[in-house]
Write an enzyme that holds these catalytic residues in place. Structure first.
Site, PDB file in Angstrom:
ATOM      1  N   LYS A   3     -46.157 -11.155  40.918  1.00 35.36           N
ATOM      2  CA  LYS A   3     -46.800 -12.436  40.580  1.00 35.36           C
ATOM      3  C   LYS A   3     -45.759 -13.452  40.108  1.00 35.36           C
ATOM      4  CE  LYS A   3     -49.517 -10.493  37.449  1.00 35.36           C
ATOM      5  NZ  LYS A   3     -49.062  -9.089  37.559  1.00 35.36           N
ATOM      6  N   ARG A  51     -57.621 -12.307  32.746  1.00 34.07           N
ATOM      7  CA  ARG A  51     -57.383 -10.876  32.891  1.00 34.07           C
ATOM      8  C   ARG A  51     -58.626 -10.071  32.560  1.00 34.07           C
ATOM      9  NH1 ARG A  51     -51.597 -10.834  32.230  1.00 34.07           N
ATOM     10  NH2 ARG A  51     -50.794  -8.757  32.630  1.00 34.07           N
ATOM     11  N   ARG A 109     -36.863  -3.635  36.662  1.00 37.55           N
ATOM     12  CA  ARG A 109     -36.830  -5.102  36.515  1.00 37.55           C
ATOM     13  C   ARG A 109     -35.855  -5.539  35.417  1.00 37.55           C
ATOM     14  NH1 ARG A 109     -42.264  -8.139  35.668  1.00 37.55           N
ATOM     15  NH2 ARG A 109     -42.531  -6.500  34.131  1.00 37.55           N
ATOM     16  N   ARG A 158     -37.481  -6.093  29.630  1.00 35.37           N
ATOM     17  CA  ARG A 158     -38.639  -6.338  28.763  1.00 35.37           C
ATOM     18  C   ARG A 158     -39.004  -5.094  27.965  1.00 35.37           C
ATOM     19  NH1 ARG A 158     -43.044  -9.393  32.490  1.00 35.37           N
ATOM     20  NH2 ARG A 158     -44.385  -7.890  31.447  1.00 35.37           N
ATOM     21  N   ARG A 200     -50.464  -0.252  31.144  1.00 31.08           N
ATOM     22  CA  ARG A 200     -50.789  -1.560  31.738  1.00 31.08           C
ATOM     23  C   ARG A 200     -51.552  -1.388  33.054  1.00 31.08           C
ATOM     24  NH1 ARG A 200     -44.865  -3.632  31.696  1.00 31.08           N
ATOM     25  NH2 ARG A 200     -45.596  -5.312  33.035  1.00 31.08           N
TER      26      ARG A 200
HETATM   27  P1  AP5 Z   1     -42.547  -9.446  39.017  1.00 29.89           P
HETATM   28  O1  AP5 Z   1     -42.578 -10.618  39.940  1.00 29.89           O
HETATM   29  O2  AP5 Z   1     -41.858  -9.621  37.707  1.00 29.89           O
HETATM   30  O3  AP5 Z   1     -44.040  -8.846  38.842  1.00 29.89           O
HETATM   31  P2  AP5 Z   1     -45.292  -9.376  38.033  1.00 29.89           P
HETATM   32  O4  AP5 Z   1     -46.494  -9.159  38.898  1.00 29.89           O
HETATM   33  O5  AP5 Z   1     -45.057 -10.778  37.541  1.00 29.89           O
HETATM   34  O6  AP5 Z   1     -45.268  -8.309  36.866  1.00 29.89           O
HETATM   35  P3  AP5 Z   1     -45.495  -8.416  35.316  1.00 29.89           P
HETATM   36  O7  AP5 Z   1     -45.052  -7.087  34.770  1.00 29.89           O
HETATM   37  O8  AP5 Z   1     -44.847  -9.642  34.740  1.00 29.89           O
HETATM   38  O9  AP5 Z   1     -47.027  -8.533  35.241  1.00 29.89           O
HETATM   39  P4  AP5 Z   1     -47.898  -8.201  34.059  1.00 29.89           P
HETATM   40  O10 AP5 Z   1     -49.170  -8.793  34.522  1.00 29.89           O
HETATM   41  O11 AP5 Z   1     -47.930  -6.774  33.676  1.00 29.89           O
HETATM   42  O12 AP5 Z   1     -47.147  -8.924  32.825  1.00 29.89           O
HETATM   43  P5  AP5 Z   1     -47.385 -10.299  32.035  1.00 29.89           P
HETATM   44  O13 AP5 Z   1     -46.070 -10.834  31.678  1.00 29.89           O
HETATM   45  O14 AP5 Z   1     -48.377 -11.160  32.726  1.00 29.89           O
HETATM   46  O15 AP5 Z   1     -41.895  -8.212  39.813  1.00 29.89           O
HETATM   47  C1  AP5 Z   1     -41.688  -6.973  39.158  1.00 29.89           C
HETATM   48  C2  AP5 Z   1     -40.388  -6.328  39.691  1.00 29.89           C
HETATM   49  O16 AP5 Z   1     -40.545  -6.029  41.073  1.00 29.89           O
HETATM   50  C3  AP5 Z   1     -39.159  -7.261  39.588  1.00 29.89           C
HETATM   51  O17 AP5 Z   1     -38.033  -6.481  39.250  1.00 29.89           O
HETATM   52  C4  AP5 Z   1     -39.024  -7.854  40.997  1.00 29.89           C
HETATM   53  O18 AP5 Z   1     -37.674  -8.173  41.304  1.00 29.89           O
HETATM   54  C5  AP5 Z   1     -39.562  -6.720  41.861  1.00 29.89           C
HETATM   55  N1  AP5 Z   1     -40.244  -7.203  43.058  1.00 29.89           N
HETATM   56  C6  AP5 Z   1     -41.023  -8.333  43.175  1.00 29.89           C
HETATM   57  N2  AP5 Z   1     -41.473  -8.449  44.440  1.00 29.89           N
HETATM   58  C7  AP5 Z   1     -40.983  -7.366  45.125  1.00 29.89           C
HETATM   59  C8  AP5 Z   1     -41.099  -6.916  46.488  1.00 29.89           C
HETATM   60  N3  AP5 Z   1     -41.821  -7.612  47.391  1.00 29.89           N
HETATM   61  N4  AP5 Z   1     -40.466  -5.764  46.832  1.00 29.89           N
HETATM   62  C9  AP5 Z   1     -39.721  -5.051  45.912  1.00 29.89           C
HETATM   63  N5  AP5 Z   1     -39.570  -5.445  44.629  1.00 29.89           N
HETATM   64  C10 AP5 Z   1     -40.202  -6.581  44.247  1.00 29.89           C
HETATM   65  O19 AP5 Z   1     -48.134  -9.740  30.714  1.00 29.89           O
HETATM   66  C11 AP5 Z   1     -47.457  -8.923  29.796  1.00 29.89           C
HETATM   67  C12 AP5 Z   1     -48.407  -8.543  28.670  1.00 29.89           C
HETATM   68  O20 AP5 Z   1     -48.865  -9.730  27.979  1.00 29.89           O
HETATM   69  C13 AP5 Z   1     -49.704  -7.822  29.070  1.00 29.89           C
HETATM   70  O21 AP5 Z   1     -49.516  -6.428  29.213  1.00 29.89           O
HETATM   71  C14 AP5 Z   1     -50.610  -8.169  27.884  1.00 29.89           C
HETATM   72  O22 AP5 Z   1     -50.301  -7.371  26.748  1.00 29.89           O
HETATM   73  C15 AP5 Z   1     -50.218  -9.593  27.546  1.00 29.89           C
HETATM   74  N6  AP5 Z   1     -51.045 -10.610  28.257  1.00 29.89           N
HETATM   75  C16 AP5 Z   1     -50.601 -11.516  29.167  1.00 29.89           C
HETATM   76  N7  AP5 Z   1     -51.621 -12.259  29.606  1.00 29.89           N
HETATM   77  C17 AP5 Z   1     -52.728 -11.820  28.972  1.00 29.89           C
HETATM   78  C18 AP5 Z   1     -54.107 -12.187  29.035  1.00 29.89           C
HETATM   79  N8  AP5 Z   1     -54.554 -13.162  29.859  1.00 29.89           N
HETATM   80  N9  AP5 Z   1     -54.980 -11.510  28.245  1.00 29.89           N
HETATM   81  C19 AP5 Z   1     -54.552 -10.533  27.414  1.00 29.89           C
HETATM   82  N10 AP5 Z   1     -53.280 -10.135  27.314  1.00 29.89           N
HETATM   83  C20 AP5 Z   1     -52.362 -10.777  28.097  1.00 29.89           C
END
Ligand code: AP5
Length: 208
Positions: free
Chosen positions: A13, A88, A127, A155, A166
Site C-alpha cells: 500500500k 480498518r 522491509r 519498524r 497484524r
Molecule cells: P509496503 O509498501 O511498505 O506495504 P504496506 O502495505 O504499506 O505495509 P504496512 O506494513 O505499512 O501496512 P500496515 O497496514 O500493516 O501498516 P500501517 O503503517 O498502515 O511494502 C512492504 C514491503 O514489501 C516493503 O519492504 C516493500 O519494499 C516490499 N514490496 C512492496 N511491493 C512489493 C512487490 N510488488 N513485490 C515484492 N516486494 C514488495 O499501520 C501500522 C499500525 O498502525 C497498525 O498495525 C495499527 O496498530 C496502527 N494503525 C494504523 N492505521 C490504523 C487504523 N486506521 N485503525 C487502527 N489502528 C491503525
C-alpha cells in the site's frame, strides 16, 4: 480523486501510494505514518498508539476517527486524497462515509491489494525505510542504494510475531470492508503479487 487503499500488512500500500499520489497530485494520508510520527514526538496519542502497534493490534476507533476527520478537513485534502491504512474497521468506514457526506463529497474508488499470507512475512521482515526521505526498500526485493543503506531503519512492528498478529487483525477486523465497499459499488480488486511496476500498471488500469 478520493481513493482508499486496503490490503494486508506488506501488501504494498505504501509503495504504491507514493506513486499514485504523484500522478493525481493528491496528499498521501497514511494513518500508520501519522501514528509513527506521534510515537516519535511522544504525544499522548503516540504513547497510547505505541503499545497497540508494537503488539500488532489496532488503535481504538475513536482515536483514529478523530485523527482522520481532522486531517481530511485540511486545505490540501479539499481537492482529494489517498487514504492508506484507514478505514480498518466497519465503524471507521461508517464514520468516514458520514464525514464525507457532511462535506458533500464522495469516494471515487476503494482498491484492495490482494497478496496471499505466505508472502507477507518475508515482505515485512525484510522491509527497511529511509528516515530522511520516507522511501520504502526491501533487503532482497528492492535493496537500498549504497549511499542510503547505512541509514535505513526497521519498524518496531516488523517482527515476525507482530506481523502474524497484524495479519490476524486484518482478516478479522479489516477484511469485512471488502464486502462493505463492494456493496457501495466502489471496490476494485488488484493483484498485488509481481514486480512493483506491474502492480502500479494494474492500479492505473483499475482506475481508468
Ligand atoms: P509496503 O509498501 O511498505 O506495504 P504496506 O502495505 O504499506 O505495509 P504496512 O506494513 O505499512 O501496512 P500496515 O497496514 O500493516 O501498516 P500501517 O503503517 O498502515 O511494502 C512492504 C514491503 O514489501 C516493503 O519492504 C516493500 O519494499 C516490499 N514490496 C512492496 N511491493 C512489493 C512487490 N510488488 N513485490 C515484492 N516486494 C514488495 O499501520 C501500522 C499500525 O498502525 C497498525 O498495525 C495499527 O496498530 C496502527 N494503525 C494504523 N492505521 C490504523 C487504523 N486506521 N485503525 C487502527 N489502528 C491503525
Amino acid at each position: 480523486m478520493r481513493l482508499i487503499f486496503i490490503g494486508p500488512p506488506g501488501a504494498g500500500k505504501g509503495t504504491q501510494a507514493a506513486r499514485i499520489v504523484e500522478r493525481f497530485e493528491i496528499p498521501h494520508i497514511s494513518t500508520g505514518d501519522m501514528l509513527r510520527a506521534a510515537v516519535k514526538a511522544g504525544t499522548p496519542l503516540g504513547k497510547l498508539a505505541d503499545i497497540a502497534m508494537k503488539a500488532g493490534q489496532l488503535v481504538t476507533d475513536d482515536l483514529m476517527i478523530g485523527l482522520v476527520q481532522e486531517r481530511i478537513g485540511q486545505d490540501d485534502a479539499k481537492k482529494g486524497f489517498l487514504l492508506d491504512g484507514f478505514p480498518r474497521t466497519v465503524p471507521q468506514a461508517d464514520a468516514l462515509q458520514t464525514a464525507l457526506a457532511s462535506h458533500n463529497v464522495a469516494l471515487d474508488a476503494v482498491l484492495v491489494l490482494e497478496v496471499q499470507d505466505d508472502l507477507i512475512v518475508d515482505r515485512i521482515t525484510g522491509r527497511r525505510t529511509d528516515p530522511e526521505t520516507g522511501a520504502i526498500y526491501h533487503m532482497t526485493f528492492n535493496p537500498p542504494p549504497a549511499d542510503v543503506a547505512g541509514r535505513v531503519t526497521q519498524r518496531k512492528d516488523d517482527t515476525e510475531e507482530a506481523c502474524r498478529a497484524r495479519l490476524e487483525s486484518y482478516h478479522r477486523q479489516t477484511s469485512p470492508l471488502v464486502p462493505f465497499y463492494e456493496g457501495l459499488g466502489l471496490l476494485k480488486r488488484v493483484d498485488g503479487v509481481g514486480k512493483p511496476d506491474d502492480v502500479t500498471a494494474r492500479i492505473q488500469t483499475a482506475l481508468g
